[in-house]
Design an enzyme around this catalytic site. Structure first.
Site, mmCIF file in Angstrom:
data_model
loop_
_atom_site.group_PDB
_atom_site.id
_atom_site.type_symbol
_atom_site.label_atom_id
_atom_site.label_comp_id
_atom_site.label_asym_id
_atom_site.label_seq_id
_atom_site.Cartn_x
_atom_site.Cartn_y
_atom_site.Cartn_z
ATOM 1 N N GLU A 184 -3.599 -38.666 59.025
ATOM 2 C CA GLU A 184 -3.315 -37.747 60.128
ATOM 3 C C GLU A 184 -1.849 -37.801 60.545
ATOM 4 O O GLU A 184 -1.479 -37.350 61.634
ATOM 5 C CB GLU A 184 -4.202 -38.074 61.334
ATOM 6 C CG GLU A 184 -3.972 -39.421 61.972
ATOM 7 C CD GLU A 184 -4.790 -40.547 61.361
ATOM 8 O OE1 GLU A 184 -5.045 -41.534 62.062
ATOM 9 O OE2 GLU A 184 -5.160 -40.432 60.164
ATOM 10 N N ASN A 217 -13.618 -37.589 63.293
ATOM 11 C CA ASN A 217 -14.449 -37.733 62.092
ATOM 12 C C ASN A 217 -15.810 -38.346 62.425
ATOM 13 O O ASN A 217 -16.847 -37.912 61.912
ATOM 14 C CB ASN A 217 -13.737 -38.607 61.059
ATOM 15 C CG ASN A 217 -12.628 -37.868 60.331
ATOM 16 O OD1 ASN A 217 -12.712 -36.659 60.117
ATOM 17 N ND2 ASN A 217 -11.583 -38.588 59.954
ATOM 18 N N ASP A 243 1.478 -37.945 64.870
ATOM 19 C CA ASP A 243 0.188 -38.538 64.533
ATOM 20 C C ASP A 243 -0.877 -37.969 65.474
ATOM 21 O O ASP A 243 -0.729 -38.022 66.703
ATOM 22 C CB ASP A 243 0.262 -40.061 64.671
ATOM 23 C CG ASP A 243 -1.012 -40.742 64.190
ATOM 24 O OD1 ASP A 243 -1.058 -41.139 63.023
ATOM 25 O OD2 ASP A 243 -1.953 -40.850 65.009
ATOM 26 N N HIS A 302 -16.526 -35.339 58.816
ATOM 27 C CA HIS A 302 -15.270 -35.258 58.079
ATOM 28 C C HIS A 302 -14.849 -33.812 57.818
ATOM 29 O O HIS A 302 -13.643 -33.533 57.672
ATOM 30 C CB HIS A 302 -15.386 -36.024 56.759
ATOM 31 C CG HIS A 302 -15.396 -37.513 56.949
ATOM 32 N ND1 HIS A 302 -14.252 -38.253 57.150
ATOM 33 C CD2 HIS A 302 -16.431 -38.391 56.992
ATOM 34 C CE1 HIS A 302 -14.566 -39.524 57.295
ATOM 35 N NE2 HIS A 302 -15.889 -39.645 57.199
ATOM 36 N N ASP A 327 -11.179 -32.492 58.501
ATOM 37 C CA ASP A 327 -10.347 -31.751 57.548
ATOM 38 C C ASP A 327 -9.886 -30.426 58.142
ATOM 39 O O ASP A 327 -8.738 -30.005 57.924
ATOM 40 C CB ASP A 327 -11.126 -31.489 56.249
ATOM 41 C CG ASP A 327 -11.287 -32.747 55.412
ATOM 42 O OD1 ASP A 327 -10.598 -33.744 55.701
ATOM 43 O OD2 ASP A 327 -12.105 -32.729 54.475
#
Length: 245
Positions: A166, A131, A123, A136, A140
């Site tokens: 994630e 973010n 994770d 964002h 990404d």
């Protein structure tokens, strides 16, 4: 078309020659003579009969050959399209890794085959802040970079998937506990070293927490994932960017 006409004329010539050969061979034996109207009929009949019959035969054969070629090409295109759709259905669109359903199905197949190995639950740390601070698009990009990294490090038979958000998972095929822990540390260090730059020019720091669990043969996939998830939670509680087994 010229090829069909050529074949048709060749058949007409051969038919005529065959007709003449038969006539000159057998008519004299029966007391007759190949001459006059008989000679004309010997030549005209095979031409009149063979030309239209041969033309239709060769034309339909060529049409059938073209149809078979087009059908074979369409079948190949359909196979490629099906393979592409199947690949897309099994993969995460952003990272190209196995999606959750496919990863779990493959994990179950390894368990059914009696294979042991190391299961890693990963994770990204503080991903929400990435973010929030950098947008964002940067988030990404971080996921895509991490996904690419995770797909490059394992061996051929290992499984790598994105479980959602994630969260990622890796099954190290037939790996020992030592290899599992070494691989987890390699991933942690590689993610930490990713040089991700925000549009502002600022470097985006990345870290990853990893929960590791060694799976015995005939392991239960859901229980193994839950065990690695518990170790992941311990890694988060221990300060993140660490490996717990």
């Amino acid at each position: 078309m010229y090829k069909i006409l050529g074949k048709t004329l060749l058949v007409a010539v051969l038919s005529t020659l065959a007709s003449l050969l038969i006539s000159f061979a057998f008519v004299p034996l029966m007391g007759g003579e190949v001459a006059g109207a008989g000679l004309v009929m010997t030549i005209v009949c095979p031409i009149v009969i063979s030309i239209p019959a041969s033309f239709v035969h060769f034309y339909l054969a060529e049409k059938l050959r073209s149809a078979n070629t087009a059908l074979a090409a369409a079948k190949d295109e359909l196979s490629v399209a099906y393979a592409r759709l199947q690949h897309q259905a099994q993969r995460d669109a952003l990272t190209g890794l196995l999606n959750r359903a496919t990863f779990m199905a493959e994990l179950a197949a390894r368990s059914d085959a009696g294979i042991h190995g190391g299961l890693l639950f990963l994770d990204l740390d503080h991903f929400k802040s990435v973010n929030d601070r950098f947008g964002h698009a940067a988030g990404d990009e971080a996921l895509a970079r991490v996904g690419g990294l995770l797909s490059e490090l394992p061996l051929e038979d290992d499984l790598v998937g994105r479980l959602g958000g994630e969260e990622f998972a890796i099954f190290l095929h037939a790996a020992s506990t030592e290899r599992m822990l070494d691989h987890a540390q390699t991933i942690r260090e590689a993610v930490e070293a990713i040089d991700l730059i925000a549009p502002s020019g600022q470097r985006i720091p990345l870290g990853i927490s990893i929960g590791a669990f060694h799976c015995a043969p005939r392991f239960d996939p859901a229980e193994a994932l839950a065990a690695s998830d518990r170790n992941l939670y311990r890694a988060k509680s221990a300060g993140r960017n660490t490996v717990v087994a």
